[in-house]
Design a protein around this motif. Sequence first.
Motif: not given
Length: 175
Positions: A7, A11, A144, A147-148, A150-152, A154-155
């Motif tokens: 992650l 990131f 996964d 998803s990681a 897109f989460c990054s 998003g941050i």
Amino acid sequence: MNEFYVLLQIFLATVFLFSGAAKLTSRFSFYETLSSIGFKDASARRLSWIFPFVEIVAAALLLIEPLRLPGEALLLCMLAGFIVVSIRAIRAKEQKVDCQCFGNLVEEPLGTATLVRSLVLAACLIPLLLHSEGTGLYQMAATDTVSAVFCSLGILMIYAIAAAFRSRYRLAKGK
């Protein structure tokens, strides 16, 4: 596979790929920032092209397991440079310089926010640097990984929105 390191790897790669691409799309603004912090015209012009590509290459190296360490070392050097430039900007209070760390997406002055962001990114990078074995990035399921990413992103967007609110607040207060 160690998910924590994967992650961090995803990131950091996402942040620096995004940052490099954003600088390329707003290259003239990044050139102005480089000029404002003291680079001569010719150097600022060259660096406004080279630096974004170095960020993108370092981020890509981070994702290639045998080349991860050189990518991490390059990112650490860049972050150290960002920290030094941020501290110099904080000390030189009379001159306000636009950061351009994420191109024109985030409008904020070079200074405390840049310093904090660079320290946070360095704090994310250090455990990855100290982890000498493979992270298992290629063992992660594709969903996964996506998803990681897109989460990054998003941050990054949350950071951009917070910076925009802070900028609007400063304008309203007349600072």
